[in-house]
Structure formats: C-alpha cells, structure tokens
Design an enzyme around this catalytic site. Structure first.
Site, mmCIF file in Angstrom:
data_model
loop_
_atom_site.group_PDB
_atom_site.id
_atom_site.type_symbol
_atom_site.label_atom_id
_atom_site.label_comp_id
_atom_site.label_asym_id
_atom_site.label_seq_id
_atom_site.Cartn_x
_atom_site.Cartn_y
_atom_site.Cartn_z
ATOM 1 N N GLU A 1 6.877 4.758 -10.081
ATOM 2 C CA GLU A 1 7.337 3.547 -9.396
ATOM 3 C C GLU A 1 7.541 2.463 -10.442
ATOM 4 O OE1 GLU A 1 4.277 1.571 -7.094
ATOM 5 O OE2 GLU A 1 5.715 0.298 -6.063
ATOM 6 N N TYR B 1 11.060 4.094 -6.124
ATOM 7 C CA TYR B 1 10.289 5.304 -6.467
ATOM 8 C C TYR B 1 11.228 6.417 -6.885
ATOM 9 C CZ TYR B 1 6.277 3.185 -4.123
ATOM 10 O OH TYR B 1 5.255 2.356 -3.754
ATOM 11 N N HIS C 1 -3.415 -4.492 -6.115
ATOM 12 C CA HIS C 1 -4.111 -3.219 -6.296
ATOM 13 C C HIS C 1 -4.081 -2.794 -7.763
ATOM 14 C CE1 HIS C 1 0.037 -2.334 -5.796
ATOM 15 N NE2 HIS C 1 -0.034 -1.075 -5.469
ATOM 16 N N HIS D 1 -0.677 0.290 -11.905
ATOM 17 C CA HIS D 1 -1.637 0.862 -10.952
ATOM 18 C C HIS D 1 -1.243 2.299 -10.660
ATOM 19 C CE1 HIS D 1 1.668 -0.486 -8.237
ATOM 20 N NE2 HIS D 1 1.377 0.621 -7.594
ATOM 21 N N HIS E 1 7.784 -3.422 0.178
ATOM 22 C CA HIS E 1 6.624 -2.982 0.946
ATOM 23 C C HIS E 1 6.138 -4.118 1.833
ATOM 24 C CE1 HIS E 1 6.010 0.736 -1.154
ATOM 25 N NE2 HIS E 1 5.683 0.193 -2.298
ATOM 26 N N HIS F 1 1.695 8.485 -7.061
ATOM 27 C CA HIS F 1 2.552 7.893 -8.097
ATOM 28 C C HIS F 1 1.744 7.090 -9.101
ATOM 29 C CE1 HIS F 1 2.361 4.433 -5.207
ATOM 30 N NE2 HIS F 1 2.378 3.699 -6.305
HETATM 31 FE FE LIG Z 1 2.514 1.578 -6.109
#
Ligand SMILES: [Fe+2]
Length: 303
Positions: free
Chosen positions: A261, A251, A196, A149, A242, A210
């Site tokens: 990432e 990251y 996502h 993503h 997260h 990113h």
């Molecule tokens: Fe991400």
C-alpha cells in the site's frame, strides 16, 4: 520504555530478481546491503540502515516484523514483561541482521514473529543535517519517505491486540466488530501518534495483508497509480479513501504476491482519544468510503 516505530519488515519473495527490481525501481527504495539470499533496503527519508529486508524464499509472506525501541535497556524490560505475560522470548545475537545489534524475538497469538531492537547503523537520508533541501536528488519510482505500518492476519485477533496493548502500551484507534458488537474482526493499533503502527485482522494464522509506505500528498497517490499502470503492476484496490483512519490509498501486489500500500493523510492519534467502532454491516464504507465496496480480493487474499 518506548517503542518508537515499526522499524523493519522481512518479506519472503519467491520471485527474486523481479522483486528486487520492483522494490528498488517501482517503489523506489534504496539498497544498502545484499548477500546471496537477502537484500536490505531503506526508504529515502529513513536514517537507519534498512527498513525492508527481502528474503529469497519458496513462498511469499512475512518472515517477521520488528519494532525499534528507543533505549538498549528497553530490551530487558520488555523481555521481562513478555515473560511475565506468559510469552516465551529468544535473544537474536547482534549482527544476525546486518548493521543491527541484539534483538528480542517472540511470537504473537496470530502467529507472526516480532523482534525488538534498539541498535542499528545510521546511514542518513541523503540530505545534510545543516540547511537541508526538502528532498535529495536521484529519487525513483513512488519514492516513499518511509515505511509506515502493516496489517497482519490470524485467528486470534483479540489475543494479539491485548498483548500489544498490555505489554507495549499500544492504544486502539479503531476497530471493526462482528454482529455481537464486541468480537473484533480487526483492530488498528498505535504506539506513536499515527492512526496505526500495526493493524490485526481475522485471517490465516501468520498471514500478511499488506505493508504500507507513506506518501505526502493525494497527488502522489495518483502518480503511484500511473507508475502501477506504466509497469503493469497487479492493482488490487484504489485509489480510494478509507473510512477507517481516513487515509487516501492504493493497494497493489509485488511480483511475489505480497500486497503493498502507499497512502497519505489520516489523523493524528493521541492515547487519550476514544476508540472508533465500525459495525460489520458498514465495513464496506470503512474500507472504501466512496463506493462502499470492500472488494472480494481485498478481503480474502493474504500472503
Ligand atoms: Fe494500511
């Protein structure tokens, strides 16, 4: 009509030789084509010819991103829908991107260019299709199986979010809202069943926060951190978990200044799931659940 996945990203990389070396040997992508100004790369478990294109450029950033659609006729259908929505489109001739067919190109309100394509040469994942082993020999670096993503930035988060929802059928997994409880600071959008496929955050128009590659396990994230240390890569944040999407992650920056990432975990997203909301006062926890510190560089640096 089906968008299957984030098919590719084209990154601008001013630090040319070092960036090629990094994406091949630190991330561990496989080179499939090269000309004077471009290097085409794929992650090992991807069957398509490429998912990352490096472009020799004066400044870092995202040239464009592209979604792979399932059927050739999806290009016509989406083009019509975009035009009806008030978005201008352009046809990119077959062969403009090596090993690819025709693409439809348009710009979203946050400034990024997005392309849609269906045809791309298959080169395989290095494993036989009958009785394959779990992974091929010769993997190097972090060796992610796939591009996963990206997070794009711009002023009109709402505009890009609505366009992706209304034209392409993306659903919103999660969002961060400002003090009024409604205005989005960021949205996490999916069209597959991942938390996502693309996320959008307030920031400089056309910006890239990113690109992310998938790893299978938490121990792979630790190994990625070791690789970052061994190669003196600029670490940005992590390893952390997260709150948003529940991914465990790290990251860091490529030699040109584009943030990367690698992450694992997160949940399966279904289109009938309700959207999760994070309030602005809890954004630290959403970004970095253990220490609740979003990090100044993490929230202010884009390419
Ligand atoms: Fe991400």
């Amino acid at each position: 009509m089906t968008i299957m996945r984030l098919g590719r990203v084209q990154l601008r990389v001013p630090n040319w030789e070092e960036s090629i070396e990094y994406y091949k040997n630190v991330i561990g992508l496989i080179e499939t084509y090269r000309d004077e100004n471009h290097v085409y790369l794929k992650a090992w478990d991807e069957h398509d010819h490429h998912s990352v294109i490096l472009e020799k450029a004066d400044s870092a950033g995202l040239d464009h991103l592209a979604f792979k659609v399932r059927f050739d006729e999806d290009l016509d259908t989406y083009e019509k829908k975009l035009n009806e929505y008030g978005v201008a489109t352009e046809r990119i001739p077959a062969g403009t991107r090596v090993a690819e067919g025709e693409a439809v190109r348009f710009q979203v309100p946050t400034g990024q260019y997005i392309e849609l394509y269906s045809q791309i040469e298959k080169v395989g994942n290095g494993l036989p299709l009958v009785n394959p082993a779990p992974w091929p020999d010769g993997l190097v670096g972090m060796a992610p199986p796939r591009l996963d993503h990206l997070l794009i930035a711009g002023e009109d988060v709402e505009g890009t979010t609505k366009l992706l929802q209304e034209v392409f059928g993306f659903s919103m997994a999660e969002r961060v809202v400002l003090e009024d409880g409604e205005t989005p600071l960021a949205t996490w959008l999916f069209v597959s069943n991942k938390a996502h496929d693309i996320a959008v955050i307030k920031g400089p128009n056309g910006g890239l926060h990113h690109i992310a590659f998938y790893l299978e396990e938490w121990s792979d994230i630790r190994k990625a951190a070791d690789i970052i240390g061994k190669n003196n890569i600029s670490l940005d944040k992590g390893p952390v978990r997260h709150g948003i999407t529940r991914g465990t992650t790290i990251y860091f920056f490529d030699p040109s200044g584009n943030r990367n990432e690698v992450f694992c975990g997160g949940y399966i997203a279904y289109h009938d799931n309700p959207t999760i909301t994070w309030t602005i006062d809890n954004v630290g926890e959403g970004i970095s659940f253990f220490d609740k510190d979003p990090g100044e560089r993490f929230t202010t640096v884009f390419s």
